[in-house]
Motif scaffolding. Structure first.
Motif, PDB file in Angstrom:
ATOM      1  N   PHE A 191       0.852  -1.549  -0.206  1.00 26.26           N
ATOM      2  CA  PHE A 191       0.295   0.077  -0.263  1.00 26.26           C
ATOM      3  C   PHE A 191       0.798   1.310  -0.372  1.00 26.26           C
ATOM      4  CE2 PHE A 191      -2.349   3.291   2.432  1.00 26.26           C
ATOM      5  CZ  PHE A 191      -4.014   3.587   1.667  1.00 26.26           C
ATOM      6  N   VAL A 192       2.048   0.861   0.649  1.00 22.41           N
ATOM      7  CA  VAL A 192       3.174   2.788   0.685  1.00 22.41           C
ATOM      8  C   VAL A 192       3.063   3.048  -0.866  1.00 22.41           C
ATOM      9  CG1 VAL A 192       5.493   3.079   1.099  1.00 22.41           C
ATOM     10  CG2 VAL A 192       3.714   1.752   2.401  1.00 22.41           C
ATOM     11  N   THR A 193       3.078   1.722  -2.086  1.00 16.63           N
ATOM     12  CA  THR A 193       3.781   2.300  -2.923  1.00 16.63           C
ATOM     13  C   THR A 193       2.119   3.576  -3.675  1.00 16.63           C
ATOM     14  OG1 THR A 193       2.320   1.007  -4.264  1.00 16.63           O
ATOM     15  CG2 THR A 193       4.852   0.004  -3.693  1.00 16.63           C
ATOM     16  N   PHE A 194       1.265   3.004  -3.649  1.00 19.01           N
ATOM     17  CA  PHE A 194       0.250   4.611  -3.349  1.00 19.01           C
ATOM     18  C   PHE A 194       0.648   5.584  -2.435  1.00 19.01           C
ATOM     19  CE2 PHE A 194      -1.416   0.378  -4.612  1.00 19.01           C
ATOM     20  CZ  PHE A 194      -1.998   0.421  -5.425  1.00 19.01           C
ATOM     21  N   VAL A 195       0.986   5.777  -1.695  1.00 17.37           N
ATOM     22  CA  VAL A 195       1.691   6.913  -0.422  1.00 17.37           C
ATOM     23  C   VAL A 195       2.067   7.601  -1.236  1.00 17.37           C
ATOM     24  CG1 VAL A 195       2.122   7.761   1.724  1.00 17.37           C
ATOM     25  CG2 VAL A 195       0.684   5.186   1.014  1.00 17.37           C
ATOM     26  N   HIS A 196       2.157   9.075  -0.874  1.00 16.75           N
ATOM     27  CA  HIS A 196       3.053  10.335  -1.268  1.00 16.75           C
ATOM     28  C   HIS A 196       4.039  10.085  -0.945  1.00 16.75           C
ATOM     29  CE1 HIS A 196       4.802  14.040  -1.998  1.00 16.75           C
ATOM     30  NE2 HIS A 196       3.377  14.210  -3.041  1.00 16.75           N
ATOM     31  N   ARG A 230      -1.913  11.812   2.098  1.00 20.12           N
ATOM     32  CA  ARG A 230      -1.640  11.843   0.570  1.00 20.12           C
ATOM     33  C   ARG A 230      -1.086  10.807  -0.426  1.00 20.12           C
ATOM     34  NH1 ARG A 230       2.311  16.798  -0.386  1.00 20.12           N
ATOM     35  NH2 ARG A 230       3.250  15.686   1.698  1.00 20.12           N
ATOM     36  N   CYS A 231      -2.591  10.943  -1.582  1.00 23.33           N
ATOM     37  CA  CYS A 231      -2.165   9.682  -2.118  1.00 23.33           C
ATOM     38  C   CYS A 231      -1.676   9.726  -3.757  1.00 23.33           C
ATOM     39  CB  CYS A 231      -3.510   8.720  -1.897  1.00 23.33           C
ATOM     40  SG  CYS A 231      -3.213   6.991  -0.621  1.00 23.33           S
ATOM     41  N   LEU A 232      -1.125   9.463  -3.972  1.00 24.03           N
ATOM     42  CA  LEU A 232      -0.192   9.643  -5.806  1.00 24.03           C
ATOM     43  C   LEU A 232      -0.602   8.981  -6.464  1.00 24.03           C
ATOM     44  CD1 LEU A 232       1.598  12.105  -6.539  1.00 24.03           C
ATOM     45  CD2 LEU A 232       3.355   9.992  -6.514  1.00 24.03           C
ATOM     46  N   LEU A 233      -1.125   9.511  -7.711  1.00 18.99           N
ATOM     47  CA  LEU A 233      -1.883   8.518  -8.478  1.00 18.99           C
ATOM     48  C   LEU A 233      -0.763   8.594  -9.991  1.00 18.99           C
ATOM     49  CD1 LEU A 233      -5.458  10.067  -8.810  1.00 18.99           C
ATOM     50  CD2 LEU A 233      -4.411   7.840  -7.358  1.00 18.99           C
ATOM     51  N   GLN A 234      -0.880   7.757 -10.622  1.00 17.14           N
ATOM     52  CA  GLN A 234      -0.183   7.536 -11.543  1.00 17.14           C
ATOM     53  C   GLN A 234      -0.103   9.156 -12.572  1.00 17.14           C
ATOM     54  OE1 GLN A 234      -1.642   4.129 -13.887  1.00 17.14           O
ATOM     55  NE2 GLN A 234      -1.018   2.764 -12.858  1.00 17.14           N
ATOM     56  N   ASN A 235      -1.064   9.472 -12.635  1.00 16.78           N
ATOM     57  CA  ASN A 235      -1.044  10.788 -13.362  1.00 16.78           C
ATOM     58  C   ASN A 235      -0.236  12.158 -12.277  1.00 16.78           C
ATOM     59  OD1 ASN A 235      -3.107  11.778 -11.987  1.00 16.78           O
ATOM     60  ND2 ASN A 235      -4.128  11.620 -13.551  1.00 16.78           N
ATOM     61  N   ASP A 236       0.773  12.092 -11.488  1.00 17.31           N
ATOM     62  CA  ASP A 236       0.838  12.575 -10.154  1.00 17.31           C
ATOM     63  C   ASP A 236       0.354  13.279  -9.843  1.00 17.31           C
ATOM     64  OD1 ASP A 236       3.847  11.194 -11.209  1.00 17.31           O
ATOM     65  OD2 ASP A 236       4.601  12.639 -13.169  1.00 17.31           O
ATOM     66  N   SER A 237      -1.137  13.303  -9.988  1.00 14.64           N
ATOM     67  CA  SER A 237      -2.109  13.866  -9.365  1.00 14.64           C
ATOM     68  C   SER A 237      -2.278  13.388  -8.600  1.00 14.64           C
ATOM     69  CB  SER A 237      -2.987  14.158  -9.521  1.00 14.64           C
ATOM     70  OG  SER A 237      -3.635  12.797  -9.903  1.00 14.64           O
ATOM     71  N   CYS A 238      -2.990  14.093  -6.611  1.00 14.22           N
ATOM     72  CA  CYS A 238      -3.081  13.391  -5.880  1.00 14.22           C
ATOM     73  C   CYS A 238      -4.796  14.475  -4.675  1.00 14.22           C
ATOM     74  CB  CYS A 238      -1.713  14.389  -4.195  1.00 14.22           C
ATOM     75  SG  CYS A 238      -0.021  14.215  -4.971  1.00 14.22           S
ATOM     76  N   PHE A 239      -4.726  13.222  -4.241  1.00 14.24           N
ATOM     77  CA  PHE A 239      -5.735  13.350  -2.853  1.00 14.24           C
ATOM     78  C   PHE A 239      -5.401  13.233  -1.691  1.00 14.24           C
ATOM     79  CE2 PHE A 239      -6.136   8.661  -4.299  1.00 14.24           C
ATOM     80  CZ  PHE A 239      -6.305   8.217  -3.004  1.00 14.24           C
ATOM     81  N   SER A 240      -5.682  13.653  -0.431  1.00 12.19           N
ATOM     82  CA  SER A 240      -6.056  13.897   0.301  1.00 12.19           C
ATOM     83  C   SER A 240      -6.900  12.480   1.356  1.00 12.19           C
ATOM     84  CB  SER A 240      -5.947  14.466   1.505  1.00 12.19           C
ATOM     85  OG  SER A 240      -4.421  15.576   0.905  1.00 12.19           O
TER      86      SER A 240
END
Length: 484
Positions: free
Chosen positions: A58-63, A89-99
């Motif tokens: 799961f850490v790979t999805f984390v900022h 925060r989580c980091l998506l493949q397109n480099d955008s984030c959400f909290s």
């Protein structure tokens, strides 16, 4: 056995349906922090189906900046350590984030983790407010984004603002959020209107447009006048559900109105002064002439005292006449103010010495020539120096300085070390008949200010109680006016 299998199937399907139907985010990881299950809302948020996310850490999805926090507080938390909700925060493949915020978590004996969280709303207040208003209003808002006036849309039922234009904070000195979290910030800055009256304007529905006018304290020594128009907006079921408020800075209009009133007042005083002065001047000339003859015949010791008092009356009458016709017989010529000031200081130095006062004159050789009526400028300077002398009954220093300004103006500054003037009195110095002197007429500074204004200049006072007063004159140079 078959019934037990069916029951188990329904139970499994129901749990899957439940986990995929709720808005909350559900995550199951093993003792190594690898994903074993996540519900559909979490899949959609991560933009990664369970088939791809399964067995990934799961850490790979984390900022990257939040990974240590997630390991410590969530995935590898000790079993006996209490869980505290936290956000990361989580980091998506397109480099955008959400909290997202984890609200609860449970750790099994074998290290597996079950956790439930929710998406954190990162939408800005401005975006949220803009989203809530209708399309028609949005078109209007798009057209007024760049105007100086402030526009707000206020929801009466919810008792909250729906929109505030970008100029709100710079205009009012506080944000719309601050005004609703702390209403006292509004009442501390608004004069003439109470907070209760202000709130009633917005909370009480009215089918007619209304206006209110008040003074807004922007800085400690600066305020501006504001006119707010409140326009009702009819919503569904023909009910008034919102207000549109437009606020204008009307300070220039107020200042112009005060200026008009001032000149009207001066005009009335001038007419009155002219009538009184002419009626008194004629018998005064007769009395003065016969008093001089009487003095020659009787050699009375009171003649000098009587003549000096008559001359004071004559001086006051001349000031009255100046109020009546301030620009009469102006003989303008190009003058060097340094020379005129030197003459005035030499003339007034004996009187200053008698009062234990030192006059210091500092002339700027590069001072521009000024197109002026020399006698009137001398009258102003003598009046300012005389006021400075009277402000220091125990003596002191008076500094008189000339200076060339970069914009082509000539500046004259008179500084004393007197008792100073309170701020509330400084504003009234140019009012007719306003004086604190026992024998003052309250006309000297008003006449001086009018003379300077007639020369297209300004006269400004600054003072601090206990430290002294500074009078500053600015006059346009002759070259600036195209006369040289």
């Amino acid at each position: 056995m078959a019934e037990h299998s069916i029951e188990k199937k329904h139970l499994s399907e129901s749990m899957e349906w439940l986990s995929n139907s709720i808005k909350e985010l559900f995550l199951l990881t093993d003792g190594k922090g690898q994903i074993k299950f996540l519900n559909l809302p979490f899949e959609q948020l991560l933009q990664c189906p369970l088939s791809e996310a399964s067995d990934r850490s799961f850490v790979t999805f984390v900022h990257p900046e939040d990974r240590e926090k997630v390991k410590k507080n969530l995935l590898f938390r000790k079993k006996d350590e209490p869980f505290r909700p936290f956000t990361h925060r989580c980091l998506l493949q397109n480099d955008s984030c959400f909290s997202l915020r984890w609200e609860t978590s449970e750790k099994a004996e074998d290290g597996w983790m079950r956790m439930v969280g929710c998406l954190v709303d990162t939408e800005t207040t401005a975006e949220k407010l803009k989203r809530q208003i209708g399309e028609g209003e949005l078109l209007l808002l798009d057209s007024i984004e760049n105007i100086n006036e402030v526009l707000c849309i206020y929801d009466i039922e919810k008792n909250e603002p729906l929109y505030a234009s970008p100029s709100f904070e710079s205009f009012w000195g506080f944000s719309v959020e601050q005004s609703y979290k702390n209403p006292e910030i509004v009442s501390s800055k608004i004069r003439n209107v109470s907070l209760k009256e202000l709130q009633s304007y917005f909370s009480t529905p009215s089918d007619k447009p209304r206006e209110m006018e008040f003074e807004l304290q922007v800085e400690e020594e600066f305020s501006k006048w504001v006119l707010t128009k409140i326009i009702p907006i009819v919503g569904e079921e023909e009910r008034i559900s919102r207000y549109m408020c437009i606020s204008y800075d009307i300070t220039p209009l107020k200042e112009q109105d005060l200026l008009v009133k001032k000149w009207d007042k001066l005009g009335m005083i001038g007419q009155l002064a002219a009538g009184i002065a002419h009626e008194i001047r004629n018998p005064l000339t007769t009395i003065k002439g016969f008093l001089q003859l009487l003095g020659q015949e009787t050699n009375t010791p009171y003649q000098e005292l009587l003549l000096s008092e008559l001359e004071r009356i004559e001086f006051i009458m001349n000031e009255f006449l100046f109020l009546a016709k301030p620009q009469q017989d102006l003989k303008l010529e190009i003058k060097n103010l340094n020379k005129d000031l030197t003459d005035i200081v030499d003339f007034m130095r004996p009187e200053a010495v008698l009062n234990n006062i030192q006059l210091d004159l500092d002339c700027d050789p590069s001072l521009p020539l000024v197109y002026c009526e020399s006698k009137q400028i001398k009258q102003v300077m003598m009046n300012l120096i005389k006021n400075a002398v009277e402000a220091m009954p125990t003596g002191g220093n008076i500094s008189i300085q000339t200076m060339a300004k970069p914009d082509g103006y000539a500046m004259i500054r008179v500084c004393d070390e007197g008792m100073g003037i309170p701020k509330e009195r400084v504003k009234r110095l140019f009012e007719p008949f306003y004086t604190s002197k026992e024998k003052g007429t309250g006309l000297g500074l008003m006449v001086s200010n009018q003379i300077i204004e007639n020369h297209k200049g300004t006269l400004v006072f600054s003072s601090e109680v206990g430290k002294g007063t500074t009078a500053c004159i600015l006059l346009p140079g002759a070259e600036e006016e195209g006369l040289v």
